[in-house]
Write an enzyme that holds these catalytic residues in place. Structure first.
Site, PDB file in Angstrom:
ATOM      1  CG  HIS A  38      14.183 -32.948 -22.407  1.00  0.00           C
ATOM      2  ND1 HIS A  38      14.773 -34.239 -22.244  1.00  0.00           N
ATOM      3  CD2 HIS A  38      15.311 -32.146 -22.692  1.00  0.00           C
ATOM      4  CE1 HIS A  38      16.023 -34.263 -22.986  1.00  0.00           C
ATOM      5  NE2 HIS A  38      16.281 -32.907 -23.027  1.00  0.00           N
TER       6      HIS A  38
ATOM      7  CE  LYS B  19       8.481   0.037  -9.717  1.00  0.00           C
ATOM      8  NZ  LYS B  19       8.612  -0.938 -10.351  1.00  0.00           N
TER       9      LYS B  19
ATOM     10  CD  GLU C 229      11.910  -9.113 -16.900  1.00  0.00           C
ATOM     11  OE1 GLU C 229      11.899  -9.872 -16.117  1.00  0.00           O
ATOM     12  OE2 GLU C 229      11.556  -7.651 -17.037  1.00  0.00           O
TER      13      GLU C 229
ATOM     14  CE  LYS D  31       8.351  -6.423 -17.287  1.00  0.00           C
ATOM     15  NZ  LYS D  31       9.465  -6.503 -16.503  1.00  0.00           N
TER      16      LYS D  31
ATOM     17  CB  CYS E 166      -0.789   0.145   1.283  1.00  0.00           C
ATOM     18  SG  CYS E 166      -1.774  -1.448   1.426  1.00  0.00           S
TER      19      CYS E 166
ATOM     20  CG  ASN F  94       2.661  -1.122   3.357  1.00  0.00           C
ATOM     21  OD1 ASN F  94       2.059  -2.183   2.807  1.00  0.00           O
ATOM     22  ND2 ASN F  94       3.806  -0.564   2.850  1.00  0.00           N
ATOM     23  N   GLY F  95       1.201  -3.372   5.349  1.00  0.00           N
ATOM     24  CA  GLY F  95       1.929  -4.463   6.131  1.00  0.00           C
ATOM     25  C   GLY F  95       0.882  -5.797   6.404  1.00  0.00           C
TER      26      GLY F  95
ATOM     27  CD1 TRP G 178      -2.068  -4.583  -4.876  1.00  0.00           C
ATOM     28  CD2 TRP G 178      -1.556  -5.872  -2.986  1.00  0.00           C
ATOM     29  NE1 TRP G 178      -1.937  -5.994  -5.236  1.00  0.00           N
ATOM     30  CE2 TRP G 178      -1.702  -6.769  -4.284  1.00  0.00           C
ATOM     31  CE3 TRP G 178      -1.422  -6.453  -1.908  1.00  0.00           C
ATOM     32  CZ2 TRP G 178      -1.324  -8.194  -4.103  1.00  0.00           C
ATOM     33  CZ3 TRP G 178      -1.155  -8.040  -1.712  1.00  0.00           C
ATOM     34  CH2 TRP G 178      -1.134  -8.702  -2.731  1.00  0.00           C
TER      35      TRP G 178
ATOM     36  NE  ARG H  10       5.055   1.597  -2.691  1.00  0.00           N
ATOM     37  CZ  ARG H  10       5.629   0.948  -1.512  1.00  0.00           C
ATOM     38  NH1 ARG H  10       4.935  -0.092  -0.815  1.00  0.00           N
ATOM     39  NH2 ARG H  10       6.586   1.365  -0.975  1.00  0.00           N
TER      40      ARG H  10
ATOM     41  CD  GLU I  28       5.295  -7.458 -14.821  1.00  0.00           C
ATOM     42  OE1 GLU I  28       6.627  -7.280 -15.381  1.00  0.00           O
ATOM     43  OE2 GLU I  28       4.998  -7.364 -13.375  1.00  0.00           O
TER      44      GLU I  28
HETATM   45  C1  F6R Z   1       8.127  -6.957 -12.765  1.00  0.00           C
HETATM   46  C2  F6R Z   1       8.514  -6.499 -11.783  1.00  0.00           C
HETATM   47  C3  F6R Z   1       8.375  -7.350 -10.366  1.00  0.00           C
HETATM   48  C4  F6R Z   1       9.523  -6.721  -9.402  1.00  0.00           C
HETATM   49  C5  F6R Z   1       9.721  -7.482  -8.225  1.00  0.00           C
HETATM   50  C6  F6R Z   1      10.801  -7.339  -7.324  1.00  0.00           C
HETATM   51  O1  F6R Z   1       7.902  -6.080 -13.724  1.00  0.00           O
HETATM   52  O2  F6R Z   1       8.301  -5.326 -11.544  1.00  0.00           O
HETATM   53  O3  F6R Z   1       8.574  -8.588 -10.773  1.00  0.00           O
HETATM   54  O4  F6R Z   1      10.625  -7.085 -10.221  1.00  0.00           O
HETATM   55  O5  F6R Z   1       8.432  -7.309  -7.341  1.00  0.00           O
HETATM   56  O6  F6R Z   1      10.835  -5.786  -7.043  1.00  0.00           O
HETATM   57  P1  F6R Z   1      11.997  -5.079  -6.624  1.00  0.00           P
HETATM   58  O7  F6R Z   1      13.146  -5.134  -7.869  1.00  0.00           O
HETATM   59  O8  F6R Z   1      11.612  -3.604  -6.129  1.00  0.00           O
HETATM   60  O9  F6R Z   1      12.654  -5.995  -5.346  1.00  0.00           O
END
Ligand code: F6R
Length: 616
Positions: A512, A611, A489, A493, A2, A108-109, A82, A27, A496
């Protein structure tokens, strides 16, 4: 996860809190809310406003806040949610208040022992309105304030809460202050002209703040605050003040449709800034910030890289560079798994925690676990003063600027560069690389920035070439060696942002089992560096083509026979194989954005995500 913001001062506090919320939407967008301490002739009262309508919470609040601005407000707190405990509905939106409505908190938490606390409070006569774990804090504080000054009351409440969290409280009886406290979860303080802030993230207040402060763990900090008799709290001037050089325009959409697209476009700049801060003009290493004894690093027998999501993938790329340049064994682990596998760690272990935010709880816990077992620890992070920067023995900053997009792009490039440079430095320290060779490799990395910029500049053409894929629904990404983490990666992307099934496989592993899934509906995206494995990559293309899959190749340098086998070729510059991930990942970032946009999805609000994951 959050977002939290609070402000106290003579400036327009209500507006400042609202602006913070706008900047913290990444967030969590399940709901948003704020509480303002409004002073009237009859005394101060708390005015709480919440909204929990998908996509419109903030605009709803904006309309309502307009009327409060004209009143006298010296302190306010806000929250973007969140959801963890309790559905994403209005009643669960923060701030939460006590029975009297004179105490408001944002949190938050996760409060691990909230059920026990809640039962006791209900038995004592407290009336709860939400299903959240957070609300217990407001009621506990209501009781604690009867016998203690505010800071002591909050400290005693906080001591009763188990888990990692941050809490900010607003009290009607103290209209010129807010109180903040945290354990592991992120919280920083800041000061601007006529205003003091607390926030979960720097971008929330970057446009108004001139000075930033670290909030220590388990200590109540008072923001603003003249009137109350503080016994134990620290004010901003008692706190460490890290230098943060982010620009406020980097958290504003300058003509781009989304932060995702904006940050993707700034990938080469992020890479260049990171390299410039770690390499001098002669190609020498600039590792002073690392502040670790080189002799200690020389004796390292094993490296362990931990991270989550995109940062984990950067770690997988970094392994190749570190092993190649420093000839030291490297393990790479998903942070959330690391501690549970009873890892073998000793004083000869160097743990490297990779994290854009520096606040991912899983990564913090993994690093602490390794430190406790005797390892030396380095963090590679983008956020100055973040938790990982503080707790590691040494820190290597990526200089990507603030990253607002939930899906990471530019910081991934910067992380790969930082790990590459760390590998070179370790190689030099350990006597495996001659300084000249290391400098040559650093110059090579510097030169790759131009190659990356050329791919980013071509993103319009890449999107056009990949346009036929936007109607497809099943994606496989394959690669070998250093291209495998790029494939991973790319799949992440796409998942998500577009919510489509996308899997990554080691190209050689496909036959396999996974190859059974291929048919003419499947899209296979092959990552092909210009390296000694090209013949093997061609073999894999033949295999997937034979199963009728639609084949896209992201190919470094002259495609040659790749062009005969692939339906679409995205050619990227031929760079040294270890640097392929920097040029190879960009078309995949473009692809994910294009597919999601074509499906009508908001690139900055991917479903169920927020995020910075600050819960385990
Ligand atoms: C993917 C993404 C997440 C972060 C992950 C780690 O696009 O953004 O997978 O990479 O949550 O976040 P950090 O790097 O902030 O520890």
């Amino acid at each position: 996860m959050c977002g939290i913001v609070g402000a106290v001062g003579t400036d327009d506090v209500a507006r400042a809190v609202f602006e913070g919320l706008e900047r913290l939407e990444y967030r969590g967008y399940d709901s948003a809310g704020l509480a303002l301490c409004v002073e009237e002739a009859s005394g101060a009262t708390l005015e709480v406003m919440k909204a929990a309508s998908a996509g419109t919470s903030l605009s709803e609040l904006k309309d309502r806040i307009g009327t409060s601005e004209r009143r006298r407000v010296r302190a306010g707190i806000g929250h973007t949610r969140w959801a963890t405990h309790g559905a994403p509905v209005l009643v669960n939106a923060h701030p939460h208040t006590d029975c009297s409505g004179r105490v408001a908190i944002v949190h938050n938490g996760i409060i691990e022992n909230f059920r026990t606390l809640r039962s006791a409070l209900v038995e004592a006569g407290h009336r709860f309105r939400s299903e959240t774990d957070s609300e217990v804090i407001a009621h506990l504080l209501e009781d604690a304030l009867r016998g203690a000054p505010p800071d002591v009351a909050l400290a005693s409440v906080f001591a009763q809460l188990s888990g990692h969290m941050a809490v900010v409280a607003l009290l009607a009886d103290h209209p010129d202050l807010i109180l903040a406290v945290r354990r592991t979860s992120p919280l920083m303080a800041a000061r601007g002209r006529g205003i003091e802030f607390v926030a979960s993230d720097v971008p929330a207040v970057l446009h108004r703040a001139t000075q930033f402060f670290e909030v220590p763990e388990d200590e109540v900090v008072v923001i603003g605050g003249g009137s109350a008799d503080m016994v134990a709290a620290r004010g901003l001037d008692d706190l460490p003040s890290p230098a943060i050089d982010w620009r406020s325009q980097d958290v504003e959409l300058g003509g781009f449709a989304s932060f995702y697209e904006m940050e993707l476009a700034f990938g080469a700049e992020a890479l260049a800034q990171t390299i410039t801060s770690l390499v001098d003009e002669h190609g020498g290493a600039l590792m002073d910030e690392l502040a670790l004894d080189p002799y200690e690093l020389k004796r390292i027998r094993k490296v362990v890289v931990v991270g989550a999501g995109t940062s984990f993938h950067a770690g997988l790329v970094g392994r190749f560079a570190i092993e190649h340049f420093a000839r030291v064994p490297v393990e790479v682990d998903v942070a959330s798994e690391y501690r549970y596998r009873d890892p073998i760690v000793d004083e000869g272990t160097l743990v490297i925690a990779v994290s854009q935010s520096g606040e991912s709880l899983d990564t913090i816990v993994a690093l602490r676990e390794a430190q406790a077992a005797g390892a030396r620890a380095i963090s590679v992070t983008n956020v100055v003063g973040s938790q990982l920067a503080r707790i590691a023995d040494g820190v290597l900053y990526t200089r990507a600027g603030p990253e607002v997009s939930v899906a990471s792009t530019k910081t991934h490039l910067a992380q790969i560069a930082a790990l590459h440079l760390l590998g070179l430095w370790l190689g030099e320290l350990r006597g495996v690389l001659f300084p000249d060779e290391a400098s040559q490799r650093r110059r090579e990395l510097t030169e790759v920035v131009g190659a990356v910029a050329s791919v980013i500049d071509a993103r319009g053409a890449i999107a056009a070439a990949l346009e036929p894929l936007t109607v497809r629904e099943r994606f496989f990404f394959i690669g070998r060696h250093v291209a495998l983490p790029v494939a991973m990666e790319g799949a992440l992307k796409l998942k998500e942002l577009s919510y489509l099934p996308a899997e990554a496989y080691a190209a050689g592993e496909l036959k396999h089992g996974p190859i059974a899934m291929l048919d003419s509906d499947a899209v296979v995206i092959a990552l092909i560096p210009q390296d000694r494995l090209r013949a093997k990559a061609l073999g894999n293309l033949e295999e997937v083509k034979a199963r009728g899959a639609h084949v896209v190749a992201v190919c470094a340098g002259e495609p040659g026979r790749v062009a005969e086998l692939a339906d679409t070729v995205i050619e990227v510059p031929a760079v040294s194989p270890l640097l392929f991930p920097l040029v190879g990942v960009v078309p995949l970032q473009v692809l994910a954005g294009s597919v999601a946009t074509a499906r009508g999805l908001n690139l900055d609000r991917p479903r169920n995500l927020a995020k910075t994951v600050t819960v385990e």
